[in-house]
Design a protein around this motif. Structure first.
Motif, PDB file in Angstrom:
ATOM      1  N   ILE A 189      13.888   8.489 -33.190  1.00 17.96           N
ATOM      2  CA  ILE A 189      12.765   8.649 -34.105  1.00 17.96           C
ATOM      3  C   ILE A 189      11.866   9.747 -33.561  1.00 17.96           C
ATOM      4  O   ILE A 189      11.433   9.694 -32.410  1.00 17.96           O
ATOM      5  N   VAL A 190      11.611  10.749 -34.385  1.00 21.04           N
ATOM      6  CA  VAL A 190      10.737  11.858 -34.000  1.00 21.04           C
ATOM      7  C   VAL A 190       9.518  11.826 -34.906  1.00 21.04           C
ATOM      8  O   VAL A 190       9.642  11.790 -36.131  1.00 21.04           O
ATOM      9  N   ALA A 191       8.341  11.844 -34.308  1.00 22.45           N
ATOM     10  CA  ALA A 191       7.105  11.734 -35.076  1.00 22.45           C
ATOM     11  C   ALA A 191       6.597  13.099 -35.508  1.00 22.45           C
ATOM     12  O   ALA A 191       6.604  14.061 -34.735  1.00 22.45           O
ATOM     13  N   ALA A 192       6.154  13.182 -36.756  1.00 24.97           N
ATOM     14  CA  ALA A 192       5.473  14.373 -37.266  1.00 24.97           C
ATOM     15  C   ALA A 192       3.972  14.184 -37.092  1.00 24.97           C
ATOM     16  O   ALA A 192       3.433  13.130 -37.422  1.00 24.97           O
ATOM     17  N   ARG A 202      15.196  19.188 -31.591  1.00 28.87           N
ATOM     18  CA  ARG A 202      16.294  19.822 -30.853  1.00 28.87           C
ATOM     19  C   ARG A 202      16.596  19.070 -29.559  1.00 28.87           C
ATOM     20  O   ARG A 202      17.751  18.980 -29.133  1.00 28.87           O
ATOM     21  N   SER A 203      15.558  18.536 -28.925  1.00 37.55           N
ATOM     22  CA  SER A 203      15.764  17.745 -27.715  1.00 37.55           C
ATOM     23  C   SER A 203      16.603  16.511 -28.010  1.00 37.55           C
ATOM     24  O   SER A 203      17.482  16.139 -27.216  1.00 37.55           O
ATOM     25  N   ALA A 204      16.338  15.876 -29.137  1.00 36.56           N
ATOM     26  CA  ALA A 204      17.138  14.721 -29.535  1.00 36.56           C
ATOM     27  C   ALA A 204      18.592  15.126 -29.750  1.00 36.56           C
ATOM     28  O   ALA A 204      19.517  14.417 -29.333  1.00 36.56           O
ATOM     29  N   LEU A 205      18.798  16.276 -30.385  1.00 36.89           N
ATOM     30  CA  LEU A 205      20.162  16.770 -30.594  1.00 36.89           C
ATOM     31  C   LEU A 205      20.842  17.048 -29.276  1.00 36.89           C
ATOM     32  O   LEU A 205      22.002  16.665 -29.052  1.00 36.89           O
ATOM     33  N   ASP A 206      20.131  17.715 -28.360  1.00 39.92           N
ATOM     34  CA  ASP A 206      20.703  18.055 -27.055  1.00 39.92           C
ATOM     35  C   ASP A 206      21.024  16.817 -26.233  1.00 39.92           C
ATOM     36  O   ASP A 206      21.899  16.840 -25.368  1.00 39.92           O
ATOM     37  N   GLY A 208      22.261  14.152 -27.471  1.00 34.44           N
ATOM     38  CA  GLY A 208      23.401  13.467 -28.058  1.00 34.44           C
ATOM     39  C   GLY A 208      23.098  12.540 -29.205  1.00 34.44           C
ATOM     40  O   GLY A 208      23.900  11.633 -29.505  1.00 34.44           O
ATOM     41  N   ALA A 209      21.987  12.743 -29.889  1.00 33.74           N
ATOM     42  CA  ALA A 209      21.652  11.873 -31.018  1.00 33.74           C
ATOM     43  C   ALA A 209      22.707  11.966 -32.110  1.00 33.74           C
ATOM     44  O   ALA A 209      23.157  13.056 -32.471  1.00 33.74           O
ATOM     45  N   ASP A 210      23.107  10.813 -32.626  1.00 30.31           N
ATOM     46  CA  ASP A 210      24.049  10.754 -33.743  1.00 30.31           C
ATOM     47  C   ASP A 210      23.324  10.809 -35.085  1.00 30.31           C
ATOM     48  O   ASP A 210      23.953  11.000 -36.124  1.00 30.31           O
ATOM     49  N   GLY A 211      22.034  10.613 -35.050  1.00 27.54           N
ATOM     50  CA  GLY A 211      21.212  10.666 -36.248  1.00 27.54           C
ATOM     51  C   GLY A 211      19.756  10.757 -35.841  1.00 27.54           C
ATOM     52  O   GLY A 211      19.397  10.457 -34.694  1.00 27.54           O
ATOM     53  N   ILE A 212      18.920  11.162 -36.766  1.00 29.67           N
ATOM     54  CA  ILE A 212      17.495  11.323 -36.493  1.00 29.67           C
ATOM     55  C   ILE A 212      16.701  10.749 -37.654  1.00 29.67           C
ATOM     56  O   ILE A 212      17.053  10.954 -38.820  1.00 29.67           O
ATOM     57  N   VAL A 213      15.652  10.037 -37.308  1.00 29.30           N
ATOM     58  CA  VAL A 213      14.672   9.580 -38.297  1.00 29.30           C
ATOM     59  C   VAL A 213      13.367  10.293 -37.988  1.00 29.30           C
ATOM     60  O   VAL A 213      12.901  10.306 -36.843  1.00 29.30           O
ATOM     61  N   VAL A 214      12.776  10.899 -38.998  1.00 28.78           N
ATOM     62  CA  VAL A 214      11.470  11.526 -38.842  1.00 28.78           C
ATOM     63  C   VAL A 214      10.408  10.585 -39.397  1.00 28.78           C
ATOM     64  O   VAL A 214      10.489  10.167 -40.554  1.00 28.78           O
ATOM     65  N   ALA A 215       9.449  10.227 -38.537  1.00 29.57           N
ATOM     66  CA  ALA A 215       8.270   9.482 -38.993  1.00 29.57           C
ATOM     67  C   ALA A 215       7.316  10.511 -39.579  1.00 29.57           C
ATOM     68  O   ALA A 215       6.508  11.115 -38.873  1.00 29.57           O
ATOM     69  N   ALA A 216       7.439  10.744 -40.874  1.00 33.80           N
ATOM     70  CA  ALA A 216       6.853  11.914 -41.524  1.00 33.80           C
ATOM     71  C   ALA A 216       5.437  11.645 -42.025  1.00 33.80           C
ATOM     72  O   ALA A 216       4.960  10.512 -42.101  1.00 33.80           O
ATOM     73  N   PHE A 217       4.779  12.760 -42.387  1.00 34.65           N
ATOM     74  CA  PHE A 217       3.484  12.675 -43.054  1.00 34.65           C
ATOM     75  C   PHE A 217       3.665  12.096 -44.454  1.00 34.65           C
ATOM     76  O   PHE A 217       4.700  12.286 -45.103  1.00 34.65           O
ATOM     77  N   LEU A 225       8.126  20.445 -37.975  1.00 34.25           N
ATOM     78  CA  LEU A 225       9.433  19.975 -37.504  1.00 34.25           C
ATOM     79  C   LEU A 225      10.569  20.502 -38.355  1.00 34.25           C
ATOM     80  O   LEU A 225      11.743  20.288 -38.041  1.00 34.25           O
ATOM     81  N   ALA A 226      10.248  21.222 -39.413  1.00 34.90           N
ATOM     82  CA  ALA A 226      11.255  21.649 -40.382  1.00 34.90           C
ATOM     83  C   ALA A 226      12.387  22.435 -39.739  1.00 34.90           C
ATOM     84  O   ALA A 226      13.561  22.226 -40.063  1.00 34.90           O
ATOM     85  N   ASP A 227      12.063  23.362 -38.832  1.00 31.86           N
ATOM     86  CA  ASP A 227      13.122  24.168 -38.219  1.00 31.86           C
ATOM     87  C   ASP A 227      14.096  23.291 -37.444  1.00 31.86           C
ATOM     88  O   ASP A 227      15.316  23.489 -37.503  1.00 31.86           O
ATOM     89  N   GLY A 228      13.585  22.321 -36.713  1.00 25.90           N
ATOM     90  CA  GLY A 228      14.463  21.415 -35.977  1.00 25.90           C
ATOM     91  C   GLY A 228      15.294  20.555 -36.903  1.00 25.90           C
ATOM     92  O   GLY A 228      16.484  20.307 -36.656  1.00 25.90           O
ATOM     93  N   VAL A 229      14.676  20.096 -37.993  1.00 28.00           N
ATOM     94  CA  VAL A 229      15.415  19.296 -38.977  1.00 28.00           C
ATOM     95  C   VAL A 229      16.541  20.111 -39.589  1.00 28.00           C
ATOM     96  O   VAL A 229      17.667  19.626 -39.758  1.00 28.00           O
ATOM     97  N   THR A 230      16.251  21.364 -39.905  1.00 23.95           N
ATOM     98  CA  THR A 230      17.274  22.248 -40.476  1.00 23.95           C
ATOM     99  C   THR A 230      18.424  22.439 -39.506  1.00 23.95           C
ATOM    100  O   THR A 230      19.603  22.439 -39.900  1.00 23.95           O
ATOM    101  N   ASP A 231      18.104  22.586 -38.209  1.00 26.93           N
ATOM    102  CA  ASP A 231      19.155  22.716 -37.196  1.00 26.93           C
ATOM    103  C   ASP A 231      20.031  21.467 -37.157  1.00 26.93           C
ATOM    104  O   ASP A 231      21.266  21.562 -37.034  1.00 26.93           O
ATOM    105  N   ALA A 232      19.407  20.297 -37.235  1.00 26.31           N
ATOM    106  CA  ALA A 232      20.164  19.055 -37.199  1.00 26.31           C
ATOM    107  C   ALA A 232      21.100  18.943 -38.396  1.00 26.31           C
ATOM    108  O   ALA A 232      22.277  18.596 -38.253  1.00 26.31           O
ATOM    109  N   LEU A 233      20.590  19.257 -39.570  1.00 23.17           N
ATOM    110  CA  LEU A 233      21.410  19.185 -40.774  1.00 23.17           C
ATOM    111  C   LEU A 233      22.573  20.170 -40.698  1.00 23.17           C
ATOM    112  O   LEU A 233      23.704  19.847 -41.093  1.00 23.17           O
ATOM    113  N   ALA A 234      22.298  21.354 -40.164  1.00 20.90           N
ATOM    114  CA  ALA A 234      23.362  22.365 -40.030  1.00 20.90           C
ATOM    115  C   ALA A 234      24.441  21.896 -39.071  1.00 20.90           C
ATOM    116  O   ALA A 234      25.623  22.275 -39.206  1.00 20.90           O
TER     117      ALA A 234
END
Length: 294
Positions: A189-192, A202-206, A208-217, A225-234
């Motif tokens: 879980i990554v907080a916005a 990106r740290s979560a990806l590095d 070894g995260a298999d998935g990410i949840v964003v605690a969003a606004f 966090l958009a750039d990191g989210v885009t990297d994860a989706l890619a």
């Protein structure tokens, strides 16, 4: 011959405040096992089948502990309804896993005050839970005089007797007919927040995260966090957006780089009205089922 124990509730104890007493330093620690809990509640041992499964603070539960508990619940479900005494800190996460991977008449309960409190609430909660287990048809939380669906239930007060509430949600079908292992999977879980760093994703990806949840606004905006989210989706990593706001849920309507609608086009998923921890457990269960089918 008819089994006289068929449909008799099974009570599984895991620790938590309901089992806590104060030690020499005044710290609350889980000390009371299932026999003491039944005695506290005035429940004759002959009225239930019961055993201790864990004895810990639920904030320390890991996925291996949860896997073991789900297996115990599944096995006990074969002979009737199940009641689980559980700490309130992570009860909503266990409740989600039980709902998604076990189903049926399973009731979770616990306490806000310890067993040695002058007015403990645990005994009444346990009595209510045992009674409710013979009435409910799907996983539930019984607490403070209320019976709530496990799917979507969340702790809403740190000290009140009625500690839990749940929005009115449509309950999806159970993901699996028997539990599948969660251990070995990682969903972070990554907080916005203002000034957040996209490198947190990106740290979560590095790591070894298999998935990410964003605690969003608000309605589901992730901001910088958009750039990191885009990297994860890619990278093919699923990203679920939950709101940090207590009520209203996710509505992906805003544009811009960190807007929910923009990221929805890129492939993020909405958690709806699930809290970030619930969305994490939902995603873990989905990933576990996918892994088991490979």
């Amino acid at each position: 011959m008819t089994d006289s124990t068929a449909d008799t509730p099974t009570v599984l104890a895991t620790g938590g405040t309901i089992s806590c007493t104060s030690d020499a330093d005044g710290d609350l620690v889980p000390t009371r096992g299932i026999t003491a809990l039944l005695d506290d509640a005035g429940l004759p041992p002959s009225s239930v089948k019961a055993r201790d499964v864990l004895r810990l603070d639920s904030s320390t539960m890991d996925l291996a502990d949860l896997d073991g508990l789900l297996a115990e619940i599944h096995d006990a479900r074969g002979t009737g309804p199940v009641v689980v005494t559980h700490g309130t800190d992570s009860m909503e996460e266990t409740a989600m896993a039980v709902d998604r991977l076990v189903g049926g008449p399973v009731v979770l309960t616990g306490a806000q005050r310890p067993a040695d409190d002058p007015a403990p609430d645990g005994p009444a909660n346990l009595r209510d839970a045992v009674a409710a287990a013979q009435q409910v048809v799907s996983p539930s939380v019984v607490f403070g005089g209320r019976t709530l669906p496990a799917y979507g239930v969340r702790k809403v007060h740190t000290t009140a007797d009625a500690a839990f509430d749940a929005p009115d949600l449509a309950r999806p079908t159970v993901l699996a007919s028997s539990p599948v292992p969660l251990a070995g999977l990682r969903v972070d879980i990554v907080a916005a927040y203002q000034g957040a760093d996209p490198d947190a994703v990106r740290s979560a990806l590095d790591s070894g995260a298999d998935g990410i949840v964003v605690a969003a606004f608000g309605s589901g905006n992730v901001g910088v966090l958009a750039d990191g989210v885009t990297d994860a989706l890619a990278a093919g990593i699923p990203v679920v957006v939950a709101s940090r706001v207590p009520a209203g849920g996710v509505n992906l309507v805003y544009g811009g780089a960190g807007g929910g609608r923009s990221l929805a086009r890129a492939g993020i998923r909405s958690a709806g009205q699930l809290t970030p921890p619930q969305a994490r457990m939902e995603l873990l269960c989905q990933l576990a089922v996918q892994r088991a089918r490979r």
